[in-house]
Design a protein around this motif. Sequence first.
Motif, PDB file in Angstrom:
ATOM      1  N   GLU A  67      49.709  57.650  37.606  1.00  0.00           N
ATOM      2  CA  GLU A  67      49.210  59.113  37.788  1.00  0.00           C
ATOM      3  C   GLU A  67      49.062  59.312  38.768  1.00  0.00           C
ATOM      4  OE1 GLU A  67      44.522  62.196  37.929  1.00  0.00           O
ATOM      5  OE2 GLU A  67      44.337  59.899  36.242  1.00  0.00           O
ATOM      6  N   TRP A  68      48.679  58.394  40.060  1.00  0.00           N
ATOM      7  CA  TRP A  68      49.586  58.691  41.504  1.00  0.00           C
ATOM      8  C   TRP A  68      50.122  59.488  41.529  1.00  0.00           C
ATOM      9  CZ3 TRP A  68      52.480  55.773  44.673  1.00  0.00           C
ATOM     10  CH2 TRP A  68      51.640  55.600  46.260  1.00  0.00           C
ATOM     11  N   ALA A  69      51.340  58.689  41.152  1.00  0.00           N
ATOM     12  CA  ALA A  69      52.858  58.764  41.220  1.00  0.00           C
ATOM     13  C   ALA A  69      53.470  59.799  40.965  1.00  0.00           C
ATOM     14  CB  ALA A  69      53.779  57.474  40.791  1.00  0.00           C
ATOM     15  N   ALA A  70      52.698  60.512  39.648  1.00  0.00           N
ATOM     16  CA  ALA A  70      52.874  62.245  38.872  1.00  0.00           C
ATOM     17  C   ALA A  70      52.626  63.174  39.809  1.00  0.00           C
ATOM     18  CB  ALA A  70      52.404  62.007  37.371  1.00  0.00           C
ATOM     19  N   GLN A  71      51.695  62.869  40.533  1.00  0.00           N
ATOM     20  CA  GLN A  71      51.052  63.405  42.141  1.00  0.00           C
ATOM     21  C   GLN A  71      52.121  63.857  42.844  1.00  0.00           C
ATOM     22  OE1 GLN A  71      47.028  62.581  42.598  1.00  0.00           O
ATOM     23  NE2 GLN A  71      46.916  63.458  41.156  1.00  0.00           N
ATOM     24  N   LEU A  72      52.079  62.691  43.805  1.00  0.00           N
ATOM     25  CA  LEU A  72      53.180  62.838  44.431  1.00  0.00           C
ATOM     26  C   LEU A  72      54.996  63.329  44.177  1.00  0.00           C
ATOM     27  CD1 LEU A  72      51.788  59.355  46.217  1.00  0.00           C
ATOM     28  CD2 LEU A  72      51.790  61.418  47.111  1.00  0.00           C
ATOM     29  N   LEU A  73      55.223  62.721  42.589  1.00  0.00           N
ATOM     30  CA  LEU A  73      56.351  63.602  42.595  1.00  0.00           C
ATOM     31  C   LEU A  73      55.708  65.444  42.311  1.00  0.00           C
ATOM     32  CD1 LEU A  73      59.224  62.999  41.573  1.00  0.00           C
ATOM     33  CD2 LEU A  73      58.172  63.248  39.049  1.00  0.00           C
ATOM     34  N   GLY A  74      55.449  65.362  41.937  1.00  0.00           N
ATOM     35  CA  GLY A  74      54.982  67.594  42.034  1.00  0.00           C
ATOM     36  C   GLY A  74      54.673  67.775  43.302  1.00  0.00           C
ATOM     37  N   ALA A  75      54.269  66.913  44.506  1.00  0.00           N
ATOM     38  CA  ALA A  75      54.350  67.547  45.724  1.00  0.00           C
ATOM     39  C   ALA A  75      55.608  67.258  46.359  1.00  0.00           C
ATOM     40  CB  ALA A  75      53.580  66.591  46.429  1.00  0.00           C
TER      41      ALA A  75
END
Length: 200
Positions: A67-75
Motif C-alpha cells: 500500500e505504501w509503494a502504491a501511494q508513492l507510485l501515485g505520487a
Amino acid sequence: MSSSPLISLPPAPATPAGLVLPGDGWWPDIDANAAREACRLPDYVTDARLLASLEGAVLTVTADLAEWAAQLLGAGAANLGAVTAAQLVSLMVPDHRPTHRRPISPCAPFHRQRPRYTAAQAMWLCAPAGSASRLSALYLRAVRFAAMAEVSDQYRDMATITPKQPRVEAIEETGADYYRWSVEARRDMLGQTRVAVELI
C-alpha cells in the motif's frame, strides 16, 4: 615449472558473481552474492536454498509495503531509488490523536489526516547511503534479514551453540532476531516507531 601440491588457491565464492534476483521495476534487484557476504552465510547454504529464501523474503516484504509503494507510485516515484523527500511528505495517514476540544469517540469515523513523515524524517530516508538511498538500503536489509530468518530455521547448524543452551532454543532465538531486524527495517521505511506494547 610444475605447480606444488602444497600451494592452495583461494576458494571460489559460494554464490557466483552476477547471480541476481530481479526486481519488478519498482523494487530493486537483490544481489544474491552480496546478500551471502553481508549475512556471512556459510558455504553449505546452497545457491538454490539462498535464492528460494530471498524470493520468499521479497514476497513477504513487498506485500507488507504494497500500500505504501502504491501511494508513492501515485505520487510520481518511478522506483524506490527515485523517491524524493517531497513525495514522502505528501503521504498522509489518519490522525488518531485526540483533540483538546473533544475526545474522539471510538465508533466515530476518522476524517482528520496528518503527514506520515516529518520533513526531517523524509530528508533522512532519501539521503544517500553508499551507492543508494537509505530507503533502498533499508529495503535490502529487510529482505536479507527475512531471508536469514527462513534459512536459520532450515539449517540448524548455523546457530551458535553453547554448552548451557540447547540447540533448538539457540536456533529459535537466532531466527527470531533476524525476523525482528527485518520488521524494524520495514517500520523505519514507513516512518513508524519500534516501540512494541505488550497487552496484559
